[in-house]
Scaffold this active site. Structure first.
Site, PDB file in Angstrom:
ATOM      1  CG  ASP A   1     102.987  38.520  54.561  1.00 21.85           C
ATOM      2  OD1 ASP A   1     102.507  38.009  53.522  1.00 21.85           O
ATOM      3  OD2 ASP A   1     103.626  39.585  54.568  1.00 21.85           O
TER       4      ASP A   1
ATOM      5  CG  ASP B   1      73.928  24.631  48.262  1.00 23.90           C
ATOM      6  OD1 ASP B   1      73.662  25.630  48.961  1.00 23.90           O
ATOM      7  OD2 ASP B   1      73.965  23.470  48.699  1.00 23.90           O
TER       8      ASP B   1
ATOM      9  CD  GLU C   1      70.031  23.862  51.112  1.00 22.92           C
ATOM     10  OE1 GLU C   1      70.845  24.087  50.191  1.00 22.92           O
ATOM     11  OE2 GLU C   1      70.367  23.490  52.239  1.00 22.92           O
TER      12      GLU C   1
ATOM     13  CD  GLU D   1      70.200  20.519  52.066  1.00 26.95           C
ATOM     14  OE1 GLU D   1      70.969  20.505  51.091  1.00 26.95           O
ATOM     15  OE2 GLU D   1      70.500  20.969  53.171  1.00 26.95           O
TER      16      GLU D   1
ATOM     17  CE1 TYR E   1      72.335  16.567  43.734  1.00 29.31           C
ATOM     18  CE2 TYR E   1      71.316  14.919  45.164  1.00 29.31           C
ATOM     19  CZ  TYR E   1      71.650  16.236  44.897  1.00 29.31           C
ATOM     20  OH  TYR E   1      71.297  17.215  45.792  1.00 29.31           O
TER      21      TYR E   1
ATOM     22  CG  HIS F   1      71.937  15.089  49.854  1.00 29.25           C
ATOM     23  ND1 HIS F   1      70.807  15.724  50.309  1.00 29.25           N
ATOM     24  CD2 HIS F   1      72.048  15.418  48.536  1.00 29.25           C
ATOM     25  CE1 HIS F   1      70.270  16.420  49.328  1.00 29.25           C
ATOM     26  NE2 HIS F   1      70.999  16.240  48.230  1.00 29.25           N
TER      27      HIS F   1
ATOM     28  CG  HIS G   1      80.089  18.926  49.603  1.00 30.46           C
ATOM     29  ND1 HIS G   1      80.394  18.099  50.654  1.00 30.46           N
ATOM     30  CD2 HIS G   1      78.833  19.367  49.861  1.00 30.46           C
ATOM     31  CE1 HIS G   1      79.377  18.061  51.490  1.00 30.46           C
ATOM     32  NE2 HIS G   1      78.410  18.815  51.030  1.00 30.46           N
TER      33      HIS G   1
ATOM     34  CG  ASP H   1      72.264  25.684  53.025  1.00 32.30           C
ATOM     35  OD1 ASP H   1      72.619  25.727  51.834  1.00 32.30           O
ATOM     36  OD2 ASP H   1      72.343  24.656  53.725  1.00 32.30           O
TER      37      ASP H   1
ATOM     38  NE  ARG I   1      71.783  20.763  47.381  1.00 31.68           N
ATOM     39  CZ  ARG I   1      72.904  20.444  46.743  1.00 31.68           C
ATOM     40  NH1 ARG I   1      73.019  19.261  46.173  1.00 31.68           N
ATOM     41  NH2 ARG I   1      73.909  21.300  46.667  1.00 31.68           N
TER      42      ARG I   1
ATOM     43  CG  HIS J   1      71.619  21.105  57.282  1.00 25.03           C
ATOM     44  ND1 HIS J   1      71.806  22.439  57.501  1.00 25.03           N
ATOM     45  CD2 HIS J   1      71.744  20.927  55.936  1.00 25.03           C
ATOM     46  CE1 HIS J   1      72.065  23.042  56.353  1.00 25.03           C
ATOM     47  NE2 HIS J   1      72.014  22.149  55.370  1.00 25.03           N
TER      48      HIS J   1
ATOM     49  CG  HIS K   1      76.079  21.584  57.590  1.00 29.68           C
ATOM     50  ND1 HIS K   1      77.107  20.987  56.910  1.00 29.68           N
ATOM     51  CD2 HIS K   1      75.120  21.837  56.653  1.00 29.68           C
ATOM     52  CE1 HIS K   1      76.787  20.881  55.628  1.00 29.68           C
ATOM     53  NE2 HIS K   1      75.595  21.412  55.446  1.00 29.68           N
TER      54      HIS K   1
HETATM   55  N1  GLY Z   1      75.209  24.169  51.410  1.00 32.15           N
HETATM   56  C1  GLY Z   1      75.443  22.999  52.149  1.00 32.15           C
HETATM   57  C2  GLY Z   1      74.207  22.247  52.378  1.00 32.15           C
HETATM   58  O1  GLY Z   1      73.240  22.444  51.671  1.00 32.15           O
HETATM   59  O2  GLY Z   1      74.094  21.481  53.288  1.00 32.15           O
HETATM   60 MN    MN Z   2      71.861  22.677  53.310  1.00 32.59          MN
HETATM   61 MN    MN Z   3      72.943  24.173  50.598  1.00 30.51          MN
END
Ligand code: GLY
Ligand code: MN
Ligand code: MN
Length: 454
Positions: free
Chosen positions: A41, A274, A424, A401, A405, A364, A257, A285, A422, A368, A375
């Site tokens: 619950d 991140d 970003e 970003e 890696y 990647h 992730h 982000d 990374r 975005h 996203h």
């Molecule tokens: N935090 C998810 C991305 O950077 O796309």
């Molecule tokens: Mn991002």
């Molecule tokens: Mn991110």
């Protein structure tokens, strides 16, 4: 003081802009999100459906926004004054003192009408009776079919009733349309009020990254760093993160992730964070990567500066008329040349650049759209080679970003292994170029080392 508010008139303008794109005699249905059970619950912290929130600003679950586009035969005066031609209707939870003592306050249909600037409001108890009447005799129905099976079933049941009720004078809309593309286009271009909130979300998030840098040292755990970040968000008005924070030390940084955030941080490793706040529904982000002990090693510094140079090259291309493919080309070229120079890539440099050889380690996309969703919605207009050719326009916000890696299995010298980096930032397209919204998260090696030296 953070600006965390969008005026009622802006929500009304958004609804009117959507209605203006709908044909005469049509109706749009936009449901709120439902609460989601965490276990037995208890529920997950409620997150409103972003399309519903964009059009209403209403915070509660189990509501439904109905937009009715009137008949083209209404008088010109009515059309001009938007009177009785187009209507915004909200169904929401009825007031219930007993339930409110246990589960929290409800606005209720009566107060919602003025508070949210709606023509009509109803309690959910009236939904079954009243909703079919708003759909009856319309020619077109707009909704996000497939988003929620229970909602789909309710709508199809209503359509059946209307189709089977010809003798009672009922008729069902002849055509069904997906409402999402129209809303995505609207959400893609941010208003001044939205940008103020996104600037604030970035400022809070940048401060959280600073706080994490100051706190981090060997022996701390990833979840302890995450706690510092969440504390900074919440104590500055952003109660939640916009997505699960990634706090990954050493090789964990090479897992894109990674959200377990459970390991101890070791001397000599890099830490990739991140994390972005959600403020008034809008996401930041931001990613930063820094040494756990406050000082970059030579290898870490070489790769870090390469990622930074590629990010700056990509950001420099952002202006109206440009696109993600152009920014991507700029970042890929810097990364490929740099990796070749460091001896991580070998071969003919022109061939390596032509085939984007850096993609072996930059696994990647470059970025975005960003907004109510991390996203965010909006068509990228990809060609058959997945090049994102959509022309940038003022008011669009995106992330840039790039990353590298290099995991333990990589076919490189030992000294490069276990490094994930990374960087970003969140970039707004302006009339003449761009504005970097991520202004206070330290980014150069000198800035990071000086902050961490305290
Ligand atoms: N935090 C998810 C991305 O950077 O796309
Ligand atoms: Mn991002
Ligand atoms: Mn991110």
């Amino acid at each position: 003081m953070n600006k965390t508010h969008i005026d009622l008139t802006e929500y009304q303008q958004r609804r009117n802009r959507l209605l203006a794109q709908m044909p005469a005699n049509s109706v749009a249905l936009i449901p709120a999100a439902k609460e989601v059970t965490r276990s037995r619950d208890t529920e997950f912290l409620f997150c409103q459906d972003k399309d519903f929130f964009y059009l209403s600003g209403f915070h509660e679950p189990d509501a439904l926004l109905v937009l009715v586009k009137g008949d083209a035969s209404d008088t010109a005066e009515q059309v001009a004054a938007n009177v009785d031609v187009n209507e915004s209707i909200l169904f929401c939870r009825d007031k219930d003192p007993q339930a409110e003592v246990w589960q929290g306050r409800r606005v209720g249909p009566e107060a919602a009408q003025d508070e949210y600037g709606l023509q009509h409001t109803y309690g959910l108890s009236e939904l079954e009776q009243v909703l079919p009447m708003y759909i009856n005799a319309q020619q077109s129905l707009f909704f996000a079919q497939g988003q929620d099976k229970t909602f789909d079933e309710m709508i199809f049941a209503i359509l059946d009733i209307l189709r089977n009720g010809v003798k009672q004078g009922f008729s069902a809309p002849a055509s069904l349309h997906d409402i999402r593309p129209m809303l995505a286009e609207m959400r893609l271009i941010k208003s001044d009020a939205e940008l103020d909130i996104m600037r604030s979300a970035n400022e809070i998030s940048g401060n959280a990254h600073q706080r994490a840098m100051k706190f981090t040292k060997p022996g701390k755990f990833e979840y302890q760093v995450e706690a510092e970040i969440l504390h900074e968000f919440a104590s500055n008005g952003a109660r939640t993160a916009a997505y699960g924070s990634i706090v990954g030390g050493g090789e964990n940084a090479t897992i894109l992730h990674y959200t377990d955030n459970q390991d101890v941080l070791l001397d000599g490793e890099l830490l990739l964070i991140d994390a972005g706040a959600e403020l008034c529904g809008y996401a930041a982000d931001i990613t930063r990567t820094f040494p756990v002990n406050g000082k970059f090693s030579d290898e870490q510094a070489a790769l870090y500066n390469l990622v930074l140079e590629s990010q700056l090259a990509a950001i420099a291309t952002i202006k109206p008329g440009s696109n993600f493919a152009i920014a991507n080309d700029a970042a890929n070229e810097v990364l490929t040349r740099g990796l070749h120079q460091l001896g991580i890539l070998s071969g003919d440099i022109d061939e390596l650049v032509a085939e984007n050889a850096c993609k072996q380690y930059f696994i990647h996309g470059l970025g975005h759209w960003l907004g109510l969703d991390v996203h965010d919605v909006g068509d990228y207009q990809m060609d058959e080679n997945r090049r994102q050719l959509r022309s940038f326009e003022p008011g669009m916000v995106m992330t840039i970003e790039p990353g590298l890696y290099i995991d333990a299995e990589a076919d490189v010298e030992e000294r490069w292994k276990g490094i994930g980096i990374r960087i970003e930032d969140n970039i707004l397209v302006t009339a003449n170029g761009h504005e970097n919204l991520t202004v206070n998260a330290p980014k150069t090696i000198a800035e990071i080392e000086s902050l961490m030296a305290g």
